[in-house]
Design a protein around this motif. Structure first.
Motif, PDB file in Angstrom:
ATOM      1  N   PHE A   1      23.083 -73.684  20.653  1.00 19.49           N
ATOM      2  CA  PHE A   1      23.863 -74.057  19.482  1.00 19.49           C
ATOM      3  C   PHE A   1      23.943 -72.917  18.467  1.00 19.49           C
ATOM      4  N   ALA A   2      22.856 -72.169  18.321  1.00 22.02           N
ATOM      5  CA  ALA A   2      22.875 -71.044  17.387  1.00 22.02           C
ATOM      6  C   ALA A   2      23.887 -69.994  17.822  1.00 22.02           C
ATOM      7  N   ARG A   3      23.975 -69.733  19.116  1.00 21.67           N
ATOM      8  CA  ARG A   3      24.901 -68.719  19.603  1.00 21.67           C
ATOM      9  C   ARG A   3      26.356 -69.148  19.440  1.00 21.67           C
ATOM     10  N   PHE A   4      26.576 -70.444  19.288  1.00 20.58           N
ATOM     11  CA  PHE A   4      27.926 -70.933  19.028  1.00 20.58           C
ATOM     12  C   PHE A   4      28.192 -71.111  17.533  1.00 20.58           C
ATOM     13  N   GLY A   5      27.287 -70.593  16.697  1.00 21.12           N
ATOM     14  CA  GLY A   5      27.543 -70.568  15.272  1.00 21.12           C
ATOM     15  C   GLY A   5      26.927 -71.681  14.463  1.00 21.12           C
ATOM     16  N   VAL A   6      26.129 -72.541  15.087  1.00 19.98           N
ATOM     17  CA  VAL A   6      25.475 -73.623  14.358  1.00 19.98           C
ATOM     18  C   VAL A   6      24.231 -73.074  13.664  1.00 19.98           C
ATOM     19  N   ARG A   7      23.999 -73.486  12.432  1.00 19.25           N
ATOM     20  CA  ARG A   7      22.780 -73.103  11.722  1.00 19.25           C
ATOM     21  C   ARG A   7      21.641 -73.992  12.214  1.00 19.25           C
ATOM     22  N   VAL A   8      20.658 -73.388  12.873  1.00 22.52           N
ATOM     23  CA  VAL A   8      19.612 -74.151  13.557  1.00 22.52           C
ATOM     24  C   VAL A   8      18.240 -73.847  12.973  1.00 22.52           C
ATOM     25  N   THR A   9      17.446 -74.905  12.790  1.00 22.77           N
ATOM     26  CA  THR A   9      16.030 -74.759  12.444  1.00 22.77           C
ATOM     27  C   THR A   9      15.224 -75.512  13.495  1.00 22.77           C
ATOM     28  N   LEU A  10      14.284 -74.825  14.102  1.00 24.00           N
ATOM     29  CA  LEU A  10      13.455 -75.379  15.174  1.00 24.00           C
ATOM     30  C   LEU A  10      12.033 -75.576  14.670  1.00 24.00           C
ATOM     31  N   VAL A  11      11.505 -76.791  14.835  1.00 26.11           N
ATOM     32  CA  VAL A  11      10.183 -77.148  14.325  1.00 26.11           C
ATOM     33  C   VAL A  11       9.275 -77.539  15.476  1.00 26.11           C
ATOM     34  N   GLU A  12       8.106 -76.909  15.563  1.00 29.05           N
ATOM     35  CA  GLU A  12       7.093 -77.235  16.573  1.00 29.05           C
ATOM     36  C   GLU A  12       5.771 -77.503  15.868  1.00 29.05           C
ATOM     37  N   ALA A  13       5.177 -78.677  16.136  1.00 29.41           N
ATOM     38  CA  ALA A  13       3.940 -79.062  15.456  1.00 29.41           C
ATOM     39  C   ALA A  13       2.748 -78.205  15.865  1.00 29.41           C
ATOM     40  N   LEU A  14       2.741 -77.718  17.108  1.00 25.42           N
ATOM     41  CA  LEU A  14       1.636 -76.873  17.565  1.00 25.42           C
ATOM     42  C   LEU A  14       1.836 -75.438  17.080  1.00 25.42           C
ATOM     43  N   ASP A  15       0.888 -74.578  17.419  1.00 24.75           N
ATOM     44  CA  ASP A  15       0.887 -73.259  16.785  1.00 24.75           C
ATOM     45  C   ASP A  15       1.879 -72.261  17.374  1.00 24.75           C
ATOM     46  N   ARG A  16       2.579 -72.635  18.440  1.00 22.20           N
ATOM     47  CA  ARG A  16       3.563 -71.714  19.011  1.00 22.20           C
ATOM     48  C   ARG A  16       4.602 -72.492  19.819  1.00 22.20           C
ATOM     49  N   LEU A  17       5.741 -71.862  20.054  1.00 19.01           N
ATOM     50  CA  LEU A  17       6.746 -72.437  20.935  1.00 19.01           C
ATOM     51  C   LEU A  17       6.241 -72.416  22.371  1.00 19.01           C
ATOM     52  N   LEU A  18       6.824 -73.261  23.201  1.00 16.41           N
ATOM     53  CA  LEU A  18       6.454 -73.358  24.616  1.00 16.41           C
ATOM     54  C   LEU A  18       4.932 -73.358  24.775  1.00 16.41           C
ATOM     55  N   PRO A  19       4.260 -74.303  24.151  1.00 11.39           N
ATOM     56  CA  PRO A  19       2.793 -74.285  24.084  1.00 11.39           C
ATOM     57  C   PRO A  19       2.075 -74.425  25.414  1.00 11.39           C
ATOM     58  N   LEU A  20       2.764 -74.869  26.467  1.00  7.47           N
ATOM     59  CA  LEU A  20       2.116 -74.984  27.776  1.00  7.47           C
ATOM     60  C   LEU A  20       2.062 -73.656  28.520  1.00  7.47           C
ATOM     61  N   GLU A  21       2.772 -72.659  27.995  1.00 11.93           N
ATOM     62  CA  GLU A  21       2.822 -71.348  28.655  1.00 11.93           C
ATOM     63  C   GLU A  21       1.818 -70.380  28.030  1.00 11.93           C
ATOM     64  N   GLU A  22       1.766 -69.183  28.602  1.00  8.72           N
ATOM     65  CA  GLU A  22       0.903 -68.136  28.047  1.00  8.72           C
ATOM     66  C   GLU A  22       1.295 -67.890  26.584  1.00  8.72           C
ATOM     67  N   PRO A  23       0.352 -67.580  25.715  1.00  5.25           N
ATOM     68  CA  PRO A  23       0.673 -67.380  24.288  1.00  5.25           C
ATOM     69  C   PRO A  23       1.769 -66.347  24.049  1.00  5.25           C
ATOM     70  N   GLU A  24       1.795 -65.302  24.871  1.00  9.43           N
ATOM     71  CA  GLU A  24       2.787 -64.242  24.675  1.00  9.43           C
ATOM     72  C   GLU A  24       4.217 -64.751  24.852  1.00  9.43           C
ATOM     73  N   VAL A  25       4.385 -65.800  25.648  1.00  8.22           N
ATOM     74  CA  VAL A  25       5.730 -66.327  25.892  1.00  8.22           C
ATOM     75  C   VAL A  25       6.303 -66.917  24.613  1.00  8.22           C
ATOM     76  N   GLY A  26       5.566 -67.832  24.003  1.00 10.31           N
ATOM     77  CA  GLY A  26       6.045 -68.464  22.780  1.00 10.31           C
ATOM     78  C   GLY A  26       6.280 -67.475  21.662  1.00 10.31           C
ATOM     79  N   GLU A  27       5.397 -66.484  21.571  1.00 10.69           N
ATOM     80  CA  GLU A  27       5.539 -65.474  20.520  1.00 10.69           C
ATOM     81  C   GLU A  27       6.819 -64.660  20.707  1.00 10.69           C
ATOM     82  N   LEU A  28       7.079 -64.247  21.950  1.00 11.02           N
ATOM     83  CA  LEU A  28       8.276 -63.451  22.219  1.00 11.02           C
ATOM     84  C   LEU A  28       9.546 -64.261  21.988  1.00 11.02           C
TER      85      LEU A  28
END
Length: 454
Positions: free
Chosen positions: A189-216
């Motif tokens: 949606f962001a790439r199509f011009g929508v203003r997007v805010t993404l909220v994750e309660a845990l400390d990083r995105l994609l929390p089931l993956e390696e920490p470096e993934v969510g950070e990148l």
């Protein structure tokens, strides 16, 4: 009056349709029951249409990378072709006639409705009761899990289905949940011009993956204009005059024209009557053995088994269950090398255990990492070359137990790593391979060198 059948399949998503079709082809009298669409989430609202959206969004991103590499380009996003393509793929606005006909052409009997176990070998659907002489297979999948956030139940939020079906883009979007669905749709949606805010309660995105993934991925999204908030949960939701207001636990206030809830999936075991098979229906997932058996005469496949909410897992399990029902030798289910891919840009693919999970299992872990921009292909690729390869090894056995591949072709490079984990190929053998130059997968060789250097 009780009807008779050899097998009854409740839920005709990818796994259920595969089981029902193959049993029918084997000559069994099979009844397939589905309350929504035959084919399930994947072709209508999940993997296929979402990847169509991602393909379109990635084309926009590639065009924007032309300056400095191949000249100049002006891009004007248009959601119309995307929405039209999704509706066409979903068979004329989410119609499953083709899928129903496909099943019935194999000899199966189809019933539209909500099936429920009412006793050993007995299934009720509407006013009908069907007795399965040989097998009942549960394949009802999962539904979007909606968290108990104050106010959320009173507002017209989106789930992934609404996001896939939308024919018009909102001006702004707040996304709750930084897992694969939340990340993928936020970027689209962001790439199509929508203003997007993404909220994750845990400390990083994609929390089931390696920490470096969510950070990148968070860095990439922020660079593309997405507001990324982590380690903060939503505390309250309100809706007034066509706008959503989301208050976070730290006091931040977010607003948007639409609110997408992408906070995971859940199975409803009580609805399928699991208790009538003598199974505790308060559990999160249906308990199965390594041949997908639940109880005498009952099997389960797909998302509701908790092995992974992926079409490829459902299809894998379907083959094992079919063989077991037919009395054939079946390889027991093994998830050591279960692959998964988040189709963000860059793609984030992983297989097996993370380093933390391997350590929790008591392994002596060694890790090797290579950065994609430092590889020849990454340097050639230039803009959009973010990514890395991370290898997780059991040092005592000398094999990989997990791997992560992030990059422009992260999911494709993952194939090599999945094979290595699945076959338990010795690391010494992987080091003797010839890795084609200049490819993205050649970065695996660099990660193996880093693994050796520890």
């Amino acid at each position: 009056m009780v009807e008779q059948a050899d097998a009854v399949v409740i839920g005709m998503g990818p796994g259920g349709e595969e089981v029902a079709g193959r049993l029918a082809e084997a000559g069994l009298d099979v009844v397939g029951i589905e309350k929504e669409l035959v084919g399930g989430e994947c072709p209508y609202w999940g993997c296929v249409p979402s990847k169509m959206m991602i393909r379109a969004a990635n084309l926009l991103a590639e065009a924007r990378r032309i300056p400095g590499i191949a000249g100049q380009a002006a891009v004007s996003p248009d959601w119309g072709p995307v929405a039209a393509r999704i509706r066409d793929e979903a068979t004329d606005n989410w119609n499953d006639k083709v899928a129903v006909d496909r099943f019935e052409s194999k000899g199966g009997r189809f019933v539209r409705g909500e099936g429920c176990l009412i006793g050993p070998g007995r299934v009720q659907v509407g006013g009908r009761v069907i007795e399965a002489r040989r097998a009942v297979v549960l394949a009802t999948g999962t539904a979007a899990s909606i968290p108990p956030i104050p106010g959320l139940g009173d507002v017209p939020y989106w789930t992934n289905r609404h996001a896939i079906e939308t024919a018009a883009l909102p001006e702004s979007l707040v996304v709750l949940g930084g897992g694969a669905i939340g990340v993928e749709l936020s970027q689209v949606f962001a790439r199509f011009g929508v203003r997007v805010t993404l909220v994750e309660a845990l400390d990083r995105l994609l929390p089931l993956e390696e920490p470096e993934v969510g950070e990148l991925i968070a860095d990439v999204l922020r660079a593309e204009g997405v507001g990324v908030v982590t380690a903060t949960a939503a505390a309250n939701v309100a809706y007034q005059d066509g706008r959503f207001a989301v208050t976070l636990a730290d006091g931040q206030n977010l607003t948007g024209e639409r609110l997408l809830v992408a906070t995971g999936r859940r199975a409803n075991l009580r609805a399928i009557g699991l208790g009538n098979a003598g199974i505790d229906d308060t559990q999160r997932w249906v308990p199965v053995d390594d041949h997908l058996r639940v109880a005498p005469g009952v099997w389960a496949v797909g998302d509701l088994t908790g092995a992974g909410a992926f079409t490829h897992v459902a299809m894998y399990q379907a083959g094992i269950a079919v063989a077991d029902i037919l009395g054939q030798d079946a390889q027991p289910a093994e998830y050591r090398a279960l692959p998964r891919v988040t189709f963000s840009d860059p793609e984030a693919g992983s297989v097996g255990l993370t380093a933390q999970a391997a350590q929790a299992e008591g392994m002596r872990v060694r890790v090797g990492i290579s950065q994609l921009p430092s590889s020849a292909r990454g340097w050639i690729h230039k803009s959009g070359n973010e990514g890395f390869i991370k290898l997780v090894a059991d040092a005592d056995r000398g094999v990989l137990v997990g791997a992560t591949s992030v990059g422009p072709a992260g999911g494709e490079v993952l194939g090599l790593l999945t094979l290595a984990v699945h076959a338990q190929t010795p690391i010494s053998v992987l080091r003797t391979m010839i890795y084609a130059y200049p490819t993205f997968h050649r970065a695996v060789e660099d990660a193996l060198r880093d693994l050796q250097a520890e």
